[in-house]
Design a protein around this motif. Sequence first.
Motif, short mmCIF file in Angstrom:
data_model
loop_
_atom_site.label_atom_id
_atom_site.label_comp_id
_atom_site.label_asym_id
_atom_site.label_seq_id
_atom_site.Cartn_x
_atom_site.Cartn_y
_atom_site.Cartn_z
N THR A 1 5.30 -0.44 -0.55
CA THR A 1 5.79 0.74 -1.27
C THR A 1 7.20 0.55 -1.82
O THR A 1 7.85 1.53 -2.18
CB THR A 1 5.75 1.98 -0.36
N ALA B 1 3.06 6.31 -10.44
CA ALA B 1 2.93 6.82 -9.07
C ALA B 1 2.19 8.15 -9.06
O ALA B 1 2.76 9.20 -8.77
CB ALA B 1 4.29 6.93 -8.42
N VAL C 1 -0.02 8.96 -4.90
CA VAL C 1 0.37 7.94 -3.93
C VAL C 1 0.76 8.63 -2.63
O VAL C 1 1.12 9.81 -2.63
CB VAL C 1 1.52 7.07 -4.46
#
Length: 494
Positions: free
Chosen positions: A86, A472, A475
């Motif tokens: 991440t 993103a 997520v």
Amino acid sequence: MRPRGRNLGLIACSALLALLATSLLYMWAGGRSFPAGKGASLILSAFGRMLSPVDNQNHLYVLDGWGGLHPVGASPALSTSATWPTKDIAYGLALFPDGTGGYVMDGWGKLHPVGSAPAVDSGVYWPQWIGAREIVLAPWSSSATPSGYLLDADGGIHPFGGAPQVSGNPTWPGQGTARGLVITPNSTPLAVMGYTLDGFGDVHPFGGARSVVANARFEGDVARGIVLTAGRNGLFVQGYTLDYSGGIHPFGGAPAVTSSASWPGQDMADSLVAWTKATSDSPGGWVLDRHGDVHAWGSAPAVRASQTWPGWDIARGLAGAGSGGGSTERLILEGQPTSDGWGSYFNQRDVRWASADVGDTFPVWKIGCLVSDLAMVYSHFGYRFVSPATIAAHSSWFDGRGAMFNSALNIPGHKTFIVRNPDPSWIRAHLAAGHPVIVGMNLPAGGTHFVTLTGTKGTSDYWTNDPWEQNAMHVPFSGDWFTRGPIYEAIAFI
């Protein structure tokens, strides 16, 4: 704690070895009792043998920002020792001349072994500064002698693995304009020379290296890579620099070359590698683009990347046997027009609105996280014509610092609830009921950031649309993200 006597013995041994090597170098250079090259061989036998790089066409790898290592063409797989699922924090890769291993460099300056490489300390670590820019391994390096150098964003050169200090390199404190580092192939453990490249195309010698001539210069920060090539004569240092649009510029009398790809006006070219088997009359190599594709230039054969990421700026370096490359993420990203049944995803750094002002203050890329989040909530409720640019254009919705007034959070036909220091159960209840929730966080490194929560993930996590991270959409909220911190505010829309 080691015995003091042993440390003194090591120091004495090292000093004696250096003195012996210096004497050998002096006798070899003066043409005394050693045949040509004999002194250099003796010197290197103490530190590791100098080996010519293998054919890097079959030892070529792409590094992604999460630490993944991807072989190109027929290159064998190499094991990795670190990944960041991440975090886009892997910034550079370099390999030994034999191609069996090397190191991934993270943005804080730590080195992580790949392949046959042993663990080694870079000697630097900047936990509050993502300042590492490139790693190169010394020409004599191997898994037995893993020596090299790390370039920081301000031009500092940091030796590791026993490599000697270098001198004469310029630095630019606080400017972050260093873009590339190369070591000359004739460097030895006693005499290291090379060049740094700045973003404007200037090539700076250090360690006594000769100056280069006829290098391309740019008005902006567009230089992205540098390689040295075998010269056709002994008068000039020859090689190429790479600009961000894929242009390859010769210096020192190197012949002009053509590339198989270019992106006029775009920041797309990522790093540059020279083909080790190319001849001095017909140089070649490969360029990596930010999506992970590898493009041949000059005489180099075409190769195919094993993985690419269309629409992502996530390729972070191309390295071959005996070479390395690195880069950083672009500030302004390509358009990311992602949507699904929930709604649209908007990134504040999207080129379509990144430079638009929030009210009459700062640009969307800089302070537009809440602006982008609100546009995503609008899209969720069917207002698909609303974008971050649409919201930013309402100057009356913002104060003089760019902060959004609470009244601007009202979406027609819906109710808005704002809670300071919310209980997690309050957030989960709204998400479970299908209500989008925007949360504001205090970030560990300072500042704040807003993201949109789109649903629950298990019993203790959320699905998240993050307007800063690339692509993103949906997520996980949890994880070692740069853009996460304690929630101090929640905004639910019903």
